[in-house]
Design an enzyme around this catalytic site. Structure first.
Site, PDB file in Angstrom:
ATOM      1  N   ASP A   1       0.835  -1.193   0.000  1.00  0.00           N
ATOM      2  CA  ASP A   1       0.000   0.000   0.000  1.00  0.00           C
ATOM      3  C   ASP A   1       0.877   1.253   0.000  1.00  0.00           C
ATOM      4  OD1 ASP A   1      -2.465   1.544   0.417  1.00  0.00           O
ATOM      5  OD2 ASP A   1      -1.718   1.820   2.460  1.00  0.00           O
ATOM      6  N   ASP A  27      -0.517   5.139   0.836  1.00  0.00           N
ATOM      7  CA  ASP A  27      -0.907   6.093   1.874  1.00  0.00           C
ATOM      8  C   ASP A  27      -1.018   5.398   3.226  1.00  0.00           C
ATOM      9  OD1 ASP A  27      -1.619   8.735   0.386  1.00  0.00           O
ATOM     10  OD2 ASP A  27      -2.571   7.165  -0.817  1.00  0.00           O
TER      11      ASP A  27
END
Length: 253
Positions: free
Chosen positions: A9, A11
């Site tokens: 991922d 953010d």
């Protein structure tokens, strides 16, 4: 436990807003050094593939286009397969609109076949009103991702999913979600990674999107305590991540 590849991922895992998470950069550097394949898998639909990669490069993270798969890319793939030639009212950034146009839709504000919603930093009442009226008149409702909370260097702010609730409450219609934890974005990223699910771990900070993508999709998960979901909250869930760590300096590849 080592894996042959990783889905990572962005953010809350690599950075929060404009603030890099240093341990994450070191982790990616180690993957690059050892030649371990990885793909950044992000629900952030505000940037193109090129823009998302450039943000990492500007932060000193060595990576390239083949290492990036976004919910905007997954939404474009869905549009090409299911709605090529349709008209759509899009709430989102100029980058998202361009990606969707390239996928074969016509942008419009009237009589749209679809309403497509991503995170729009300039969203206002007028945009939400127009979208609600179109959905009420029968337009399909598609959302790039369901994230209600978005990590920044200032703290947690509303994500696209929080703003979607305005339209859900107004119209009674729930959107088709393309991004995590939907299987379609996982399948797209796995195809780009080129490995079997049993060989891969998915790394992320958000339990509802990142970790549930892995749990639903049969991929091991590594929760990092650097973003949206605090570890105390995560460990109370009925289904736990495969691994839980404070940050990526604790994980050896």
């Amino acid at each position: 436990m080592g894996y042959n590849g990783y889905l990572i991922d962005l953010d809350g895992t690599m950075y929060n807003g404009s603030e890099l998470i240093e341990t994450a950069r070191d982790f990616v550097s180690e993957l690059e050094r050892k030649g371990i394949p990885y793909v950044f898998l992000t629900n952030n639909a505000t940037k193109s593939q090129e823009e998302a990669v450039q943000k990492l490069l500007d932060m000193g993270v060595k990576t390239s286009l083949e290492n990036m798969y976004t919910s905007a890319m997954a939404t474009a793939s869905y549009i090409r397969e299911n709605h090529r030639g349709a008209s759509a009212y899009v709430i989102g950034t100029p980058s998202l609109k361009k990606i969707l146009e390239n996928a074969g839709i016509t942008l419009t504000e009237k009589n749209a076949d679809l309403v497509i919603m991503g995170l729009d930093p300039e969203v206002d009442y007028g945009k939400l009103k127009r979208a609600a009226l179109l959905i009420g008149n029968g337009a399909g409702f598609i959302a790039t991702n369901p994230d209600k909370r978005f990590p920044t260097e200032e703290g947690i702010i509303p994500g696209s999913g929080a703003l979607q609730q305005v339209l859900i409450e107004t119209t009674g219609v729930r959107p088709l979600i393309i991004g995590k934890p939907n299987a379609s974005i996982l399948d797209g990223a796995m195809g780009q990674l080129g490995l079997k699910k049993s060989e891969v771990a998915l790394i992320g900070d958000n339990y509802d999107t990142d970790i549930m993508t892995g749990i639903n999709g049969g991929v091991d998960t590594i929760h990092v305590n650097t973003g949206v979901s605090p570890v105390e909250e995560v460990m109370k869930k009925e289904a736990s991540p495969t691994h839980t760590i404070d940050n990526l300096s604790e994980w050896s590849v």
